[in-house]
Design a protein around this motif. Structure first.
Motif, PDB file in Angstrom:
ATOM      1  N   LEU B 385      44.706  44.206  88.857  1.00  0.00           N
ATOM      2  CA  LEU B 385      44.130  43.424  89.041  1.00  0.00           C
ATOM      3  C   LEU B 385      45.252  41.935  89.563  1.00  0.00           C
ATOM      4  CD1 LEU B 385      41.525  42.470  88.136  1.00  0.00           C
ATOM      5  CD2 LEU B 385      42.905  40.582  86.631  1.00  0.00           C
ATOM      6  N   THR B 386      46.570  42.314  89.477  1.00  0.00           N
ATOM      7  CA  THR B 386      46.964  41.081  90.531  1.00  0.00           C
ATOM      8  C   THR B 386      47.252  41.568  91.287  1.00  0.00           C
ATOM      9  OG1 THR B 386      48.414  41.396  89.186  1.00  0.00           O
ATOM     10  CG2 THR B 386      48.369  39.227  89.079  1.00  0.00           C
ATOM     11  N   GLN B 387      47.469  43.228  92.245  1.00  0.00           N
ATOM     12  CA  GLN B 387      47.616  43.052  93.290  1.00  0.00           C
ATOM     13  C   GLN B 387      46.806  43.327  93.957  1.00  0.00           C
ATOM     14  OE1 GLN B 387      50.600  43.642  94.488  1.00  0.00           O
ATOM     15  NE2 GLN B 387      51.983  43.408  92.460  1.00  0.00           N
ATOM     16  N   GLU B 388      45.646  43.591  93.333  1.00  0.00           N
ATOM     17  CA  GLU B 388      43.844  43.834  94.344  1.00  0.00           C
ATOM     18  C   GLU B 388      44.219  42.200  94.621  1.00  0.00           C
ATOM     19  OE1 GLU B 388      40.487  44.988  91.581  1.00  0.00           O
ATOM     20  OE2 GLU B 388      39.257  44.261  93.150  1.00  0.00           O
ATOM     21  N   MET B 389      43.892  41.297  93.946  1.00  0.00           N
ATOM     22  CA  MET B 389      43.955  39.577  93.882  1.00  0.00           C
ATOM     23  C   MET B 389      44.590  39.640  95.623  1.00  0.00           C
ATOM     24  SD  MET B 389      40.740  39.169  92.485  1.00  0.00           S
ATOM     25  CE  MET B 389      39.335  40.768  92.273  1.00  0.00           C
ATOM     26  N   ILE B 390      45.681  39.817  94.844  1.00  0.00           N
ATOM     27  CA  ILE B 390      46.964  39.115  96.245  1.00  0.00           C
ATOM     28  C   ILE B 390      46.226  39.478  97.672  1.00  0.00           C
ATOM     29  CG2 ILE B 390      49.200  38.513  97.130  1.00  0.00           C
ATOM     30  CD1 ILE B 390      49.711  38.568  93.917  1.00  0.00           C
ATOM     31  N   GLY B 391      45.860  41.358  97.397  1.00  0.00           N
ATOM     32  CA  GLY B 391      45.398  41.533  98.909  1.00  0.00           C
ATOM     33  C   GLY B 391      43.961  41.364  99.049  1.00  0.00           C
ATOM     34  N   ARG B 392      42.920  40.978  98.726  1.00  0.00           N
ATOM     35  CA  ARG B 392      41.730  40.673  98.438  1.00  0.00           C
ATOM     36  C   ARG B 392      42.356  39.098  99.832  1.00  0.00           C
ATOM     37  NH1 ARG B 392      37.486  42.079  94.967  1.00  0.00           N
ATOM     38  NH2 ARG B 392      35.969  40.904  95.458  1.00  0.00           N
ATOM     39  N   LEU B 393      42.728  38.735  98.617  1.00  0.00           N
ATOM     40  CA  LEU B 393      42.884  37.056  99.457  1.00  0.00           C
ATOM     41  C   LEU B 393      43.722  36.874 100.338  1.00  0.00           C
ATOM     42  CD1 LEU B 393      41.377  35.283  96.073  1.00  0.00           C
ATOM     43  CD2 LEU B 393      39.727  37.124  97.620  1.00  0.00           C
ATOM     44  N   ARG B 394      44.684  37.953 100.696  1.00  0.00           N
ATOM     45  CA  ARG B 394      45.286  37.317 101.412  1.00  0.00           C
ATOM     46  C   ARG B 394      46.510  36.004 100.231  1.00  0.00           C
ATOM     47  NH1 ARG B 394      42.107  37.888 106.379  1.00  0.00           N
ATOM     48  NH2 ARG B 394      41.393  39.952 106.293  1.00  0.00           N
ATOM     49  N   ILE B 395      47.395  36.081  99.521  1.00  0.00           N
ATOM     50  CA  ILE B 395      47.973  35.307  99.158  1.00  0.00           C
ATOM     51  C   ILE B 395      49.150  35.617  99.579  1.00  0.00           C
ATOM     52  CG2 ILE B 395      48.788  34.368  97.496  1.00  0.00           C
ATOM     53  CD1 ILE B 395      45.931  35.014  96.146  1.00  0.00           C
ATOM     54  N   LYS B 396      49.895  34.735 100.774  1.00  0.00           N
ATOM     55  CA  LYS B 396      50.974  35.164 101.263  1.00  0.00           C
ATOM     56  C   LYS B 396      51.860  34.554  99.866  1.00  0.00           C
ATOM     57  CE  LYS B 396      49.489  33.912 105.755  1.00  0.00           C
ATOM     58  NZ  LYS B 396      47.962  32.938 105.150  1.00  0.00           N
ATOM     59  N   THR B 397      52.682  35.173  99.570  1.00  0.00           N
ATOM     60  CA  THR B 397      54.079  35.126  98.531  1.00  0.00           C
ATOM     61  C   THR B 397      55.102  36.831  98.433  1.00  0.00           C
ATOM     62  OG1 THR B 397      55.207  34.682  96.211  1.00  0.00           O
ATOM     63  CG2 THR B 397      52.871  35.876  96.592  1.00  0.00           C
ATOM     64  N   THR B 398      55.801  36.440  98.004  1.00  0.00           N
ATOM     65  CA  THR B 398      57.220  37.697  98.332  1.00  0.00           C
ATOM     66  C   THR B 398      56.994  38.287  96.905  1.00  0.00           C
ATOM     67  OG1 THR B 398      58.911  36.279  97.454  1.00  0.00           O
ATOM     68  CG2 THR B 398      58.691  36.387  99.793  1.00  0.00           C
ATOM     69  N   SER B 399      56.092  37.279  95.525  1.00  0.00           N
ATOM     70  CA  SER B 399      56.140  38.543  94.403  1.00  0.00           C
ATOM     71  C   SER B 399      55.140  38.204  93.998  1.00  0.00           C
ATOM     72  CB  SER B 399      57.785  38.078  93.546  1.00  0.00           C
ATOM     73  OG  SER B 399      57.321  37.874  92.294  1.00  0.00           O
ATOM     74  N   GLU B 400      54.489  38.637  92.723  1.00  0.00           N
ATOM     75  CA  GLU B 400      53.608  38.050  91.929  1.00  0.00           C
ATOM     76  C   GLU B 400      54.025  37.072  90.935  1.00  0.00           C
ATOM     77  OE1 GLU B 400      52.482  42.179  91.286  1.00  0.00           O
ATOM     78  OE2 GLU B 400      52.022  41.393  89.275  1.00  0.00           O
ATOM     79  N   TYR B 401      55.736  37.283  90.792  1.00  0.00           N
ATOM     80  CA  TYR B 401      56.031  36.785  89.142  1.00  0.00           C
ATOM     81  C   TYR B 401      56.957  34.945  89.961  1.00  0.00           C
ATOM     82  CZ  TYR B 401      55.912  40.813  86.561  1.00  0.00           C
ATOM     83  OH  TYR B 401      55.398  41.869  86.047  1.00  0.00           O
ATOM     84  N   ASN B 402      56.324  35.263  91.144  1.00  0.00           N
ATOM     85  CA  ASN B 402      56.662  33.556  91.603  1.00  0.00           C
ATOM     86  C   ASN B 402      56.061  32.144  91.045  1.00  0.00           C
ATOM     87  OD1 ASN B 402      58.310  34.529  93.666  1.00  0.00           O
ATOM     88  ND2 ASN B 402      57.642  33.984  95.393  1.00  0.00           N
ATOM     89  N   PRO B 403      56.386  31.642  90.842  1.00  0.00           N
ATOM     90  CA  PRO B 403      55.663  30.264  89.941  1.00  0.00           C
ATOM     91  C   PRO B 403      54.328  29.854  91.059  1.00  0.00           C
ATOM     92  CG  PRO B 403      57.774  29.495  90.842  1.00  0.00           C
ATOM     93  CD  PRO B 403      58.261  30.831  90.729  1.00  0.00           C
ATOM     94  N   VAL B 404      53.365  29.626  90.665  1.00  0.00           N
ATOM     95  CA  VAL B 404      52.027  29.082  91.213  1.00  0.00           C
ATOM     96  C   VAL B 404      52.564  27.384  92.531  1.00  0.00           C
ATOM     97  CG1 VAL B 404      51.231  27.736  89.730  1.00  0.00           C
ATOM     98  CG2 VAL B 404      49.972  29.333  91.152  1.00  0.00           C
ATOM     99  N   LYS B 405      53.514  27.394  91.761  1.00  0.00           N
ATOM    100  CA  LYS B 405      53.644  26.138  92.325  1.00  0.00           C
ATOM    101  C   LYS B 405      54.738  25.898  93.729  1.00  0.00           C
ATOM    102  CE  LYS B 405      57.182  24.578  89.073  1.00  0.00           C
ATOM    103  NZ  LYS B 405      57.409  23.784  87.788  1.00  0.00           N
ATOM    104  N   SER B 406      55.129  27.353  93.747  1.00  0.00           N
ATOM    105  CA  SER B 406      55.887  26.918  95.193  1.00  0.00           C
ATOM    106  C   SER B 406      54.977  27.657  96.170  1.00  0.00           C
ATOM    107  CB  SER B 406      56.607  28.304  94.599  1.00  0.00           C
ATOM    108  OG  SER B 406      56.483  29.361  94.725  1.00  0.00           O
ATOM    109  N   LEU B 407      53.595  27.831  96.225  1.00  0.00           N
ATOM    110  CA  LEU B 407      52.838  28.129  96.889  1.00  0.00           C
ATOM    111  C   LEU B 407      51.911  26.934  98.166  1.00  0.00           C
ATOM    112  CD1 LEU B 407      50.017  30.732  95.438  1.00  0.00           C
ATOM    113  CD2 LEU B 407      52.413  30.906  97.246  1.00  0.00           C
ATOM    114  N   SER B 408      51.070  27.245  98.931  1.00  0.00           N
ATOM    115  CA  SER B 408      51.071  25.454  99.650  1.00  0.00           C
ATOM    116  C   SER B 408      49.748  25.822  99.336  1.00  0.00           C
ATOM    117  CB  SER B 408      51.412  26.456 101.532  1.00  0.00           C
ATOM    118  OG  SER B 408      49.915  27.328 101.123  1.00  0.00           O
ATOM    119  N   GLY B 409      48.875  24.484  99.532  1.00  0.00           N
ATOM    120  CA  GLY B 409      48.210  23.822  99.107  1.00  0.00           C
ATOM    121  C   GLY B 409      46.533  24.854  99.089  1.00  0.00           C
TER     122      GLY B 409
END
Lengths: 326, 510
Positions: B385-409
């Motif tokens: 599920l997470t892989q699919e979502m990160i791909g579909r929405l093109r969330i830019k991150t090095t790992s799905e285990y990064n804290p969400v607060k490290s992302l841009s708005g």
């Protein structure tokens, strides 16, 4: 030339990355590192510390505290607190001994378990539905439970020497004392609940941001009640073990258990604002404090200075855990 | 006789971290006028008024300020008060447990021989209220007053402070009809006594019935100042919006299908003011595969309508909600999610994300049911599920285990979207979906919305950004004061037509 510069720059960056990675690792696992250091230091400070019998003693003495700490961990993860740990223990000690003396046998254990869970459900309901602050709700439970214990335990202590329960608790399996074994099983179950179940995921979410959790469809109220019920169960379990170890019911035990439990959880890296906490680190936190006390005893340090050192350790641990980015 | 202007703001520029919130604004107010200040949300009205009442230190503001003919440099609101400028805030700042008189003298209690001079407190406060022909017992606790009266106490307090220029920020927002009349009476009385009023409001009808002059702000600039009698509503609205649409929106076609969600005669009681309705007799239909915009000003009841329908904030409501032709009443968000309705809330940090947790944790949070088997988390399903979502929405991150607060708005907002899309919704409600998101991520979010609509998801988008509403919606409902004031088809959508309904200038014949 620019290539060389670039490589150098990326090398620098990587070095810095390693450094920050190591720093992060140290911070995240501070309790574990501190615990190992303490064990090594203890070995040098007192030759009696690392003997098999002493290790057994430390484990045995601290199992009860550690079980309470694991119960507290659930509650702290939701952002709550339970001040009535000692009172649960007292109630469980008195009723376990009392029921066994009345000849109820194993039923005594079942009844006390159900009682502890019921008290937890009451605390949880007050907090989740009546919106009483956890501090206040469990403070009230503290005096209510102790009152119940005193009323039940009139006059003399109830001796249960020679009955099945003290025999069981004071025994051992494969050389491991039963209370230590119970702690180990408890630890496995707690870890499983927190890491592998929907419930565990839910309470981390509730502690992280209960509004986000609620809007994501998590039944916050139900989970809070389950949490306090689980806490109550483990505090009651600790009390039942204590009754077995003492071979009697007495209303004079349990003082300050809540503070030791909170200390272990916090030293283990959980924050009282919720959303964070690990069972293994909580366990290490509990035994860190226990081992320190043991070493100081072996070194002949008097008990009042010990209290001071314990306080300093708690503060130091919390400061170490604090996220430096804030 | 030449009398100095009440307020002169000259060439005011104010930047917030490099971005110009106000750009070379020059604003004059004559003494004794009631001067309206209007503009869309974020046009710069509040910033300008905050500068006038000293909320920012003069070091951070370029330009000159004079009040009643004196050039001033303001460092804090107290200095502004001393010069006679007082702001009556939208959120009332009275202390409920204190009496009317105590509130009016709060922070300025008179002392006599080292103790509070209560005689003066009561007599002076009574006197001030009398000036405004108000019949309020000064010894009464403020919490026992109606909101309307509380506001009048606040105004009286401003007079007592020696206010000569009074700023009223949307004073009628919480008031009922009769309270508004009383407020207007008081405002006219203030004018008779020579007090200058700057009146911020979204409601055009109030501006025409009350004010002498009107200034319009847009995008941090002052567009025009005119005598109110020389403009009409149409002109005013076009000043408020008047900018070209950018060609910014994905052109993908959507094909609306059958009605999936509808509300009939739906009303929600106001949580704070008993007797008032925050959503009033609203009927709307939403079709599968359609993007419906909900426009309106702040406080028009848009969010309240949607949160009541989904059970996110269940309040006392009446009316019928049907989902897939069945009447439904969701008591909590969980029920809405299981039925296939998702709600992307407006406040990303406040209730959209769990900031200290990982991206993965946040994405799967609303779909725990889907990744669980017998209440146990299934790691493989969660990975998928997470892989699919990160791909579909093109969330830019090095790992799905990064804290969400490290992302841009923008990427954080994509995680919120991912969380809801992961629930596999048939209706997805979005509340201000691109607020605080940079332009690039905005476009990606618009594309995601279009794709979802093409996959037959009904999209309901609450937005205060008119361009976004026009660019994205197949159909728009406009709300005003809790009521449905208009419905516009795609070809009817202009900023002008929407603003007319949103400000109550026209309303749909029902």
């Amino acid at each position: 030339m620019s290539d060389i510069q670039l490589t150098a720059a990326s090398d620098m960056k990587q070095k810095r990355n390693y450094k920050s990675e190591i720093l992060k690792f140290t911070k995240n696992n501070f309790v574990v590192i501190a615990f190992i250091a303490l064990i090594i230091w203890g070995g040098f400070a007192s030759p009696a510390f690392l003997t098999l019998s002493n290790i057994k003693t430390v484990l045995l003495q601290n199992s009860i505290y550690a079980i309470c700490a694991l119960g507290m961990l659930f509650i702290v993860i939701t952002g709550g607190i339970d001040l009535s740990v000692g009172s649960y223990v007292v109630v469980a000690v008195c009723f376990t001994a009392g029921f066994i003396q009345d000849g109820r046998g194993v039923l005594a254990i079942v009844i006390v378990t159900l009682m502890s869970i019921l008290f937890g459900i009451i605390s949880g309901t007050l907090i989740a539905y009546a919106k009483v602050a956890p501090f206040i709700a469990t403070l009230a439970m503290t005096t209510i439970l102790r009152g119940i214990a005193y009323i039940y335990q009139v006059g003399q202590n109830r001796r249960i020497d020679g009955t099945f329960w003290p025999k069981f608790i004071q025994g051992s399996l494969l050389g491991i004392p039963i209370p230590v074994l119970i702690l180990f099983i408890t630890y496995l179950i707690v870890t499983f609940l927190l890491k592998k179940t929907k419930y565990g995921r839910g309470i981390y979410a509730i502690g992280g941001n209960s509004e986000t959790a609620r809007l994501a469809g998590i039944n916050v109220k139900k989970y809070i009640i389950i949490t306090y019920a689980l806490g109550g169960f483990l505090f009651g379990l600790a009390g039942m073990i204590l009754a077995g170890r003492l071979s009697m019911g007495t209303a004079t035990v349990g003082e300050g258990y809540e503070l030791d439990a909170i200390a272990a959880v916090v030293v283990g890296g959980a924050t009282l604002s919720g959303g964070v906490g690990s069972p293994i680190k909580t366990l290490v936190g509990a035994f860190l404090i226990g081992a320190l006390m043991n070493i100081m005893n072996l070194m002949g340090i008097a008990s009042y200075p010990q209290m001071i050192i314990k306080g300093i350790i708690i503060v130091a641990a919390v400061l170490m855990h604090r996220d430096s980015s804030h | 006789m030449e009398c100095p202007k009440a307020v002169v703001l000259k060439n005011i520029t104010k930047k917030f971290s490099g971005v110009k919130a106000l750009d070379d604004v020059t604003f004059h107010v004559e003494q004794g006028d009631i001067h309206a200040l209007v503009g869309e949300n974020g046009a710069g009205k509040s910033t300008l008024m905050k500068i006038l009442c000293g909320s920012y230190s003069h070091h951070s503001v370029e330009g000159q300020i004079s009040i009643l003919g004196n050039e001033v440099r303001l460092n804090n609101p107290k200095e502004a008060n001393r010069h006679g400028v007082v702001m009556v805030h939208q959120e009332l700042a009275l202390i409920p447990e204190l009496s009317v008189a105590e509130n009016m003298f709060l922070g300025n209690l008179p002392f006599k021989n080292g103790v509070v001079d209560w005689k003066t407190v009561y007599s002076k406060s009574q006197e001030t209220l009398k000036q405004l022909a108000l019949d309020i017992d000064v010894r009464m606790k403020v919490k026992n007053l109606s909101v309307g009266h509380q506001q009048l106490v606040e105004i009286s307090k401003a007079i007592l402070l020696g206010g000569k220029v009074m700023i009223l920020d949307e004073p009628t927002a919480p008031l009922t009809g009769r309270e508004i009349e009383l407020l207007f009476k008081v405002i006219r009385k203030l004018k008779e006594q020579g007090i200058t009023i700057i009146y911020i409001s979204h409601r055009l009808e109030e501006i025409f019935s009350l004010t002498d002059k009107v200034s319009v702000m847009r995008d941090g600039k002052l567009v025009i100042t005119k005598d109110t009698k020389d403009v009409d509503e149409h002109e005013l609205v076009s000043y408020m919006i008047g900018r070209e649409m950018e060609d910014f929106y994905p052109k993908d076609k959507t094909l609306p299908g059958d009605i999936i969600l509808s509300a009939q005669n739906f009303s929600v009681a106001h949580p704070n003011y008993p007797g008032k309705k925050i959503v009033d007799n609203v009927s709307m239909n939403f079709r599968a595969g359609e993007i419906v915009g909900i426009a309106g000003l702040l406080g028009a009841g848009r969010t309240e309508l949607m949160t009541a329908i989904t059970g996110a904030y269940p309040k006392k409501s009446t009316g019928i909600v049907t989902f897939k032709s069945r009447p439904v009443k969701f008591k909590n968000p969980g029920q809405a999610i299981t039925n296939g309705i998702g709600f992307v809330s407006e406040d990303r940090k406040g209730n959209g994300l769990i900031l200290n947790q990982t991206i993965r944790f946040n994405i799967s949070l609303a779909s725990l049911r889907r990744i669980c088997k017998n209440r146990l988390l299934n790691k493989r399903k969660e990975d998928g599920l997470t892989q699919e979502m990160i791909g579909r929405l093109r969330i830019k991150t090095t790992s799905e285990y990064n804290p969400v607060k490290s992302l841009s708005g923008g990427n954080q907002q994509k995680v919120v979207f991912a969380k809801w899309i992961a629930t596999d919704p048939e209706v997805l409600i979005l509340d201000e979906p691109t607020r605080g998101v940079d332009v690039g991520a905005k476009y990606e979010i618009y594309s995601i919305m279009k794709k979802l609509a093409q996959q037959n998801v009904a999209i309901i988008m609450i937005s205060s950004d008119l361009q976004e509403i026009i660019g994205m919606s197949d159909r728009v409902y406009v709300m005003y004061e809790g009521k449905l004031s208009g419905e516009l088809q795609k070809e009817e959508l202009t900023e002008n037509s929407i603003m007319k309904y949103a400000t109550g200038a026209v309303s749909m014949a029902v």
